[in-house]
Design a protein around this motif. Structure first.
Motif, PDB file in Angstrom:
ATOM      1  N   LEU A 165       0.948  -1.230  -0.011  1.00 24.56           N
ATOM      2  CA  LEU A 165      -0.040   0.083   0.135  1.00 24.56           C
ATOM      3  C   LEU A 165       0.902   1.197  -0.020  1.00 24.56           C
ATOM      4  O   LEU A 165       0.504   2.301  -0.703  1.00 24.56           O
ATOM      5  CB  LEU A 165      -1.001  -0.112   1.239  1.00 24.56           C
ATOM      6  CG  LEU A 165      -2.197  -1.054   1.129  1.00 24.56           C
ATOM      7  CD1 LEU A 165      -2.600  -0.890   2.647  1.00 24.56           C
ATOM      8  CD2 LEU A 165      -3.013  -0.781   0.196  1.00 24.56           C
ATOM      9  N   PHE A 166       1.978   1.272   0.698  1.00 24.95           N
ATOM     10  CA  PHE A 166       2.854   2.476   0.760  1.00 24.95           C
ATOM     11  C   PHE A 166       3.518   2.580  -0.791  1.00 24.95           C
ATOM     12  O   PHE A 166       3.619   3.564  -0.927  1.00 24.95           O
ATOM     13  CB  PHE A 166       3.918   2.105   1.804  1.00 24.95           C
ATOM     14  CG  PHE A 166       5.172   3.138   1.622  1.00 24.95           C
ATOM     15  CD1 PHE A 166       4.896   4.188   1.856  1.00 24.95           C
ATOM     16  CD2 PHE A 166       6.599   2.500   1.168  1.00 24.95           C
ATOM     17  CE1 PHE A 166       6.082   5.407   1.942  1.00 24.95           C
ATOM     18  CE2 PHE A 166       7.530   3.405   1.036  1.00 24.95           C
ATOM     19  CZ  PHE A 166       7.107   4.896   1.540  1.00 24.95           C
ATOM     20  N   TYR A 167       3.905   1.536  -1.230  1.00 24.36           N
ATOM     21  CA  TYR A 167       4.601   1.730  -2.449  1.00 24.36           C
ATOM     22  C   TYR A 167       3.531   2.177  -3.759  1.00 24.36           C
ATOM     23  O   TYR A 167       3.821   3.076  -4.413  1.00 24.36           O
ATOM     24  CB  TYR A 167       5.135   0.360  -3.100  1.00 24.36           C
ATOM     25  CG  TYR A 167       6.454  -0.046  -2.204  1.00 24.36           C
ATOM     26  CD1 TYR A 167       7.555   0.832  -2.361  1.00 24.36           C
ATOM     27  CD2 TYR A 167       6.376  -1.062  -1.331  1.00 24.36           C
ATOM     28  CE1 TYR A 167       8.674   0.744  -1.650  1.00 24.36           C
ATOM     29  CE2 TYR A 167       7.690  -1.140  -0.640  1.00 24.36           C
ATOM     30  CZ  TYR A 167       8.709  -0.491  -0.684  1.00 24.36           C
ATOM     31  OH  TYR A 167       9.740  -0.818  -0.080  1.00 24.36           O
ATOM     32  N   GLN A 179       1.627  15.397  -1.720  1.00 23.19           N
ATOM     33  CA  GLN A 179       1.061  13.989  -1.481  1.00 23.19           C
ATOM     34  C   GLN A 179       2.360  13.174  -1.059  1.00 23.19           C
ATOM     35  O   GLN A 179       1.741  12.281  -0.205  1.00 23.19           O
ATOM     36  CB  GLN A 179       0.236  13.564  -2.566  1.00 23.19           C
ATOM     37  CG  GLN A 179      -0.501  12.352  -2.384  1.00 23.19           C
ATOM     38  CD  GLN A 179      -0.918  11.521  -3.540  1.00 23.19           C
ATOM     39  OE1 GLN A 179      -0.977  12.099  -4.667  1.00 23.19           O
ATOM     40  NE2 GLN A 179      -1.793  10.407  -3.237  1.00 23.19           N
ATOM     41  N   PHE A 180       3.123  13.352  -1.816  1.00 19.71           N
ATOM     42  CA  PHE A 180       4.275  12.453  -1.500  1.00 19.71           C
ATOM     43  C   PHE A 180       4.803  12.694   0.118  1.00 19.71           C
ATOM     44  O   PHE A 180       4.751  11.785   0.766  1.00 19.71           O
ATOM     45  CB  PHE A 180       5.601  12.645  -2.105  1.00 19.71           C
ATOM     46  CG  PHE A 180       6.578  11.734  -1.778  1.00 19.71           C
ATOM     47  CD1 PHE A 180       6.764  10.373  -2.267  1.00 19.71           C
ATOM     48  CD2 PHE A 180       7.652  12.523  -1.167  1.00 19.71           C
ATOM     49  CE1 PHE A 180       8.033   9.640  -1.859  1.00 19.71           C
ATOM     50  CE2 PHE A 180       8.946  11.594  -0.557  1.00 19.71           C
ATOM     51  CZ  PHE A 180       8.886  10.330  -1.074  1.00 19.71           C
ATOM     52  N   VAL A 181       4.900  13.825   0.518  1.00 18.66           N
ATOM     53  CA  VAL A 181       5.247  14.192   1.780  1.00 18.66           C
ATOM     54  C   VAL A 181       4.091  13.775   2.936  1.00 18.66           C
ATOM     55  O   VAL A 181       4.518  13.086   3.821  1.00 18.66           O
ATOM     56  CB  VAL A 181       5.343  15.701   1.901  1.00 18.66           C
ATOM     57  CG1 VAL A 181       5.370  16.183   3.438  1.00 18.66           C
ATOM     58  CG2 VAL A 181       6.590  16.130   1.120  1.00 18.66           C
ATOM     59  N   SER A 182       3.021  13.794   2.579  1.00 21.97           N
ATOM     60  CA  SER A 182       1.989  13.228   3.187  1.00 21.97           C
ATOM     61  C   SER A 182       1.853  11.839   3.423  1.00 21.97           C
ATOM     62  O   SER A 182       1.863  11.193   4.475  1.00 21.97           O
ATOM     63  CB  SER A 182       0.525  13.753   2.604  1.00 21.97           C
ATOM     64  OG  SER A 182      -0.433  12.986   3.376  1.00 21.97           O
ATOM     65  N   VAL A 183       2.342  11.064   2.369  1.00 22.90           N
ATOM     66  CA  VAL A 183       2.557   9.572   2.557  1.00 22.90           C
ATOM     67  C   VAL A 183       3.662   9.166   3.419  1.00 22.90           C
ATOM     68  O   VAL A 183       3.887   8.451   4.389  1.00 22.90           O
ATOM     69  CB  VAL A 183       2.644   8.884   1.176  1.00 22.90           C
ATOM     70  CG1 VAL A 183       3.007   7.673   1.239  1.00 22.90           C
ATOM     71  CG2 VAL A 183       1.349   9.243   0.390  1.00 22.90           C
ATOM     72  N   ARG A 211      14.670   1.441   5.821  1.00 19.60           N
ATOM     73  CA  ARG A 211      15.552   1.263   4.365  1.00 19.60           C
ATOM     74  C   ARG A 211      14.655   1.481   3.430  1.00 19.60           C
ATOM     75  O   ARG A 211      14.798   2.249   2.547  1.00 19.60           O
ATOM     76  CB  ARG A 211      16.273  -0.136   4.347  1.00 19.60           C
ATOM     77  CG  ARG A 211      16.698  -0.116   2.793  1.00 19.60           C
ATOM     78  CD  ARG A 211      18.121   0.896   3.183  1.00 19.60           C
ATOM     79  NE  ARG A 211      18.529   0.868   1.514  1.00 19.60           N
ATOM     80  CZ  ARG A 211      19.464   1.791   1.381  1.00 19.60           C
ATOM     81  NH1 ARG A 211      19.903   2.903   2.155  1.00 19.60           N
ATOM     82  NH2 ARG A 211      19.769   1.857  -0.017  1.00 19.60           N
ATOM     83  N   ARG A 212      13.442   0.922   3.470  1.00 21.78           N
ATOM     84  CA  ARG A 212      12.172   1.475   2.583  1.00 21.78           C
ATOM     85  C   ARG A 212      11.852   2.761   2.623  1.00 21.78           C
ATOM     86  O   ARG A 212      11.677   3.302   1.507  1.00 21.78           O
ATOM     87  CB  ARG A 212      11.008   0.438   2.906  1.00 21.78           C
ATOM     88  CG  ARG A 212      11.124  -0.956   2.825  1.00 21.78           C
ATOM     89  CD  ARG A 212      10.999  -1.394   1.385  1.00 21.78           C
ATOM     90  NE  ARG A 212      11.783  -2.848   1.355  1.00 21.78           N
ATOM     91  CZ  ARG A 212      11.138  -4.186   1.411  1.00 21.78           C
ATOM     92  NH1 ARG A 212       9.757  -4.033   1.860  1.00 21.78           N
ATOM     93  NH2 ARG A 212      11.797  -4.939   1.337  1.00 21.78           N
ATOM     94  N   ALA A 213      11.970   3.402   3.530  1.00 28.43           N
ATOM     95  CA  ALA A 213      11.632   4.940   3.555  1.00 28.43           C
ATOM     96  C   ALA A 213      12.555   5.523   3.141  1.00 28.43           C
ATOM     97  O   ALA A 213      12.431   6.651   2.300  1.00 28.43           O
ATOM     98  CB  ALA A 213      11.436   5.353   5.330  1.00 28.43           C
TER      99      ALA A 213
END
Length: 116
Positions: free
Chosen positions: A36-38, A53-57, A80-82
Motif C-alpha cells: 500500500l505504501f509503494y 502528497q508524497f510528503v503526506s505519505v 531502509r524502505r523509507a
C-alpha cells in the motif's frame, strides 16, 4: 475474507482513483501490507507528480515506523524502505518547497533516516 476484500477495495481506490489518502487506510492494513505504501508513493510520483502528497505519505509511514518500533525493536527493513522512497523522488521533488521542508524537518527529527 472480509479483511482481504477491504484491502483490495482500499488499494483499488488509492491507486486507480486516488480517492483516499494513505493515512486514511487503517493502521493494521498499512502495517501488514507494505505494498500500500509503494502504491501511494507511485501515485504521488508517477501519476500526480505531487510533492505535497508524497510528503503526506512519507510522514504517515514514518509515524507508523515510530509506532511499530515502540512495540518492538528497530525495523531496519522499514527504515531502509523509507530512505529508498525518498531517494527515489529526490530528483523529481528537490526544489519544491514542501519536499525541501520535509527533508529539513526529518534530518532534525529522525537523523537515522539519512545516516549511512
Amino acid at each position: 475474507m472480509e479483511e482481504e476484500h477491504e484491502y483490495r477495495k482500499l488499494v483499488e481506490s488509492l491507486v486507480l482513483n486516488n480517492k483516499i489518502q494513505y493515512s486514511d487506510i487503517p493502521f493494521h492494513l498499512r502495517k501488514e501490507n507494505l505494498a500500500l505504501f509503494y502504491y501511494a508513493v507511485r501515485v504521488s510520483r508517477d501519476s500526480l507528480q505531487d510533492a505535497a502528497q508524497f510528503v503526506s505519505v512519507m510522514e504517515q509511514l514514518l509515524l507508523d515506523i515510530d509506532e511499530i518500533e515502540k512495540q518492538s525493536n528497530v525495523d531496519v527493513r522499514l527504515r531502509r524502505r523509507a530512505l529508498d522512497a525518498i531517494l527515489g523522488v529526490e530528483n523529481i521533488f528537490t526544489g519544491v518547497v514542501e519536499f525541501d521542508e520535509f527533508i529539513r524537518q526529518q534530518k532534525r527529527a529522525r537523523p537515522w533516516l539519512f545516516a549511512n
